[in-house]
Enzyme design. Structure first.
Site, short mmCIF file in Angstrom:
data_model
loop_
_atom_site.label_atom_id
_atom_site.label_comp_id
_atom_site.label_asym_id
_atom_site.label_seq_id
_atom_site.Cartn_x
_atom_site.Cartn_y
_atom_site.Cartn_z
N ASP A 145 0.76 -1.28 -0.11
CA ASP A 145 -0.13 -0.08 0.04
C ASP A 145 0.75 1.11 0.00
O ASP A 145 1.71 1.36 0.77
CB ASP A 145 -0.71 0.15 1.16
CG ASP A 145 -1.59 -1.26 1.60
OD1 ASP A 145 -1.54 -2.07 0.76
OD2 ASP A 145 -2.35 -1.10 2.76
N GLU A 190 -10.50 -2.34 3.79
CA GLU A 190 -9.20 -2.01 4.30
C GLU A 190 -9.29 -0.50 3.74
O GLU A 190 -9.79 -0.04 2.67
CB GLU A 190 -8.06 -2.67 3.60
CG GLU A 190 -8.04 -4.16 4.14
CD GLU A 190 -7.14 -4.99 3.91
OE1 GLU A 190 -6.50 -5.90 4.85
OE2 GLU A 190 -6.92 -5.24 2.61
C1 FRU Z 1 -4.01 -3.41 2.51
C2 FRU Z 1 -3.47 -3.88 3.95
C3 FRU Z 1 -3.74 -3.03 5.21
C4 FRU Z 1 -2.60 -3.22 6.01
C5 FRU Z 1 -1.58 -3.44 5.10
C6 FRU Z 1 -0.50 -4.41 5.61
O1 FRU Z 1 -3.27 -3.74 1.57
O2 FRU Z 1 -3.76 -5.23 4.06
O3 FRU Z 1 -4.97 -3.10 5.70
O4 FRU Z 1 -2.36 -2.09 6.75
O5 FRU Z 1 -1.96 -3.97 3.90
O6 FRU Z 1 0.88 -4.44 4.90
#
Ligand code: FRU
Length: 539
Positions: free
Chosen positions: A62, A247
């Site tokens: 992300d 998310e």
């Molecule tokens: C989204 C996610 C978020 C989390 C991060 C962990 O892709 O799952 O929810 O904070 O990636 O790497």
């Protein structure tokens, strides 16, 4: 419309050790553990993006902490400093003046024995509400998710929101002494991804964060970025897929049809799986926000297909998208992770894994009677393209045939604009990153009968690295005036299609051979016209 990859993708969470991460990822993919451990990856420069950000080495997911400050765009991101796989989550960092050319910086925040650093956001605390800087030297404040390990004082796996700040314009970061600043009671192992913005009408900071497995976006307010008060929950009366995770939420206002008097609020919820193209994708809702509650204007009825929901992008590889804080002229500039949790761990690039999609500008326009987000490449990308001399090709007609574009139109990194008029053809479109033999290429075409636009990557190169690498992504797109304008951004590793000046975007990873660099156009079952063709090779 829905190329089903609809399965619950179990990822290792809060297991910081290399061995457990490999074990869990490998087990999920049903690949023998030994083969994964034994594999010695070969470097793959042929897939190193020229226009898209990739870290020099190691795993990235992300975008985090997107913020513009003192002439620089900061891109922080989920990063594993220790390997080319998900684990030891930390915040990597890159900066850019134009959103295209990025400089990788030192890792901003590292996982440590007691916690991993999951996604979050950064704001410029101009008035020093946090007291962590001064008004003269405002702190940059990050709110991020701490994922606790054993021995941290929290149950292993607990997720809570923490604060870090920088008083040197984002170069180095200090953890706040009294973290976490926000946790649930009882604590949760799915409470994450705080996105903070300044809510001007109320004069307070606003945070959205998810309880991912409960399909809830929680809203909070704060006067100082440290003390947070609960405002409300946003969820849906009928959550479409209870196996999915919600998310990376983001809530922001945009003028409707460019009219500042008609502002609407947009809530982005990234969902995984159950996206429009299978696996992970960025869903959004348009509605009202009164400072406490977000209420969407309309929600698809229970049991609806993903196509009844609204998506930022209709390809397979656009996830965790969020907007920049403090962007110039109040623009909504987004970056998405150009990947999909369905197969992200198996993407065959080395020594890095993960790329960001092209930064885009969002607008809210009334289309087909309802407000919809449009997305186009950032204006700095458009100026870069305009500065370059294009290869122009005169309009021509193709009758039930495939035709090579001029030799000068070849390239592995290209911006192609054209208008297709399908005329009497059943299908008309183009093949990019095509091989000389014609066996390989990514097909982008309009189907007249179904009134759909498709990106078909089933013969795009290496498609066999994962059985979950979905093949074709199709979107409804009725033609206006019988013609379709396409802007196609081709990079060594990706295709991004912007149809009708941002009305629809489709983003897909591809893994072609470097010399598969031809462009073809085709018409099936009749005559189609191709016009206004301009091709540049942006760098
Ligand atoms: C989204 C996610 C978020 C989390 C991060 C962990 O892709 O799952 O929810 O904070 O990636 O790497």
């Amino acid at each position: 419309m829905y190329d089903s990859q609809d399965r619950f993708f179990v990822r290792p969470r809060a297991l910081s050790s290399w061995f457990f991460t490999v074990l869990a990822v490998t087990a999920t993919a049903c690949v023998p553990l030994s083969s994964s451990l034994a594999a010695s990856p070969i470097d793959t420069p042929q897939w190193r993006s020229a226009l898209h950000y990739t870290p020099q080495r190691n795993w990235m997911n992300d975008p985090n902490g997107l913020v513009y400050y003192k002439g620089l765009y900061h891109l922080f991101y989920q990063y594993n400093p220790h390997g080319n796989f998900w684990g030891d989550m930390s915040w990597g960092h890159a900066t850019s003046r134009d959103l295209i050319h990025w400089d990788e910086q030192a890792v901003a925040m590292r996982a440590n024995p007691s916690e991993e650093v999951f996604s979050g956001s950064v704001v410029v605390d101009t008035r020093n509400t946090s007291g962590l800087g001064t008004v003269k030297t405002p702190p940059l404040v990050a709110l991020y998710t701490s994922v606790y390990n054993a021995g941290s004082g929290h149950e292993p796996g607990v997720q809570a929101q923490s604060l870090a700040y920088s008083i040197d314009d984002g170069t180095t970061w200090q953890q706040y002494a009294h973290n976490p600043v926000l946790t649930l009671n009882p604590e949760s192992s799915h409470f994450r991804d705080p996105k903070v913005s300044w809510y001007a009408p109320g004069g307070y900071w606003l945070m959205t964060a998810v309880v991912a497995d409960a399909h809830v976006v929680k809203l909070y307010r704060s006067d100082n970025l440290v003390d947070w008060t609960f405002l409300s929950d946003f969820t849906l009366p009928d959550v479409p897929h209870r196996g999915a995770l919600w998310e990376m939420p983001d809530l922001f206002a945009l003028p409707l049809d460019g009219d500042p008097a008609r502002r609407k609020w947009v809530m982005i919820v990234n969902v995984n799986p159950w996206s429009i193209a299978g696996g992970s994708g960025a869903m959004y809702f348009v509605g009202q926000f009164d400072g406490t509650h977000f209420v969407p204007d309309d929600v698809a009825p229970a049991g609806s297909d993903p196509a009844r929901y609204q998506w930022l992008d209709h390809g397979a590889d656009y996830y965790a998208a969020g907007t920049f804080s403090n962007a110039p002229a109040g623009k909504a500039v987004t970056i998405g992770w150009m990947n999909n949790w369905d197969y992200a761990s198996h993407v065959p690039t080395s020594p890095w894994k993960g790329a960001m999609a092209l930064p885009r500008e969002l607008a809210l326009k009334t289309i087909d009677g309802r407000p919809q987000l449009t997305s186009v490449p950032s204006s700095s990308y458009e100026s870069l393209v305009k500065r370059l001399p294009p290869t122009r090709i005169e309009a021509f007609e193709v009758s039930s045939a495939t035709r090579d574009l001029a030799l000068s139109a070849r390239g592995a990194v290209q911006n192609i604009e054209l208008t297709i008029r399908p005329g009497t053809a059943q299908r008309a479109g183009m093949i990019v990153r095509a091989s000389a033999s014609g066996d390989t290429g990514t097909r982008i075409f309009y189907d007249v009968r179904s009134q759909t636009l498709t990106v078909d990557r089933s013969h795009s190169g290496n498609t066999w690295f994962s059985g979950a690498f979905s093949k074709a992504h199709v979107v409804d797109l009725p033609l206006h005036d019988g013609g379709l304008h396409l802007q196609v951004v081709i990079d060594r590793n990706s295709v991004e299609v912007f149809a009708d000046h941002g009305r629809m975007a489709i983003t897909d990873l591809i893994f072609p051979a470097l010399d598969d660099d031809r462009v073809r156009v085709f018409a099936e079952g009749g005559d189609a016209t191709f016009s206004d063709i301009a091709i540049t090779s942006p760098r």
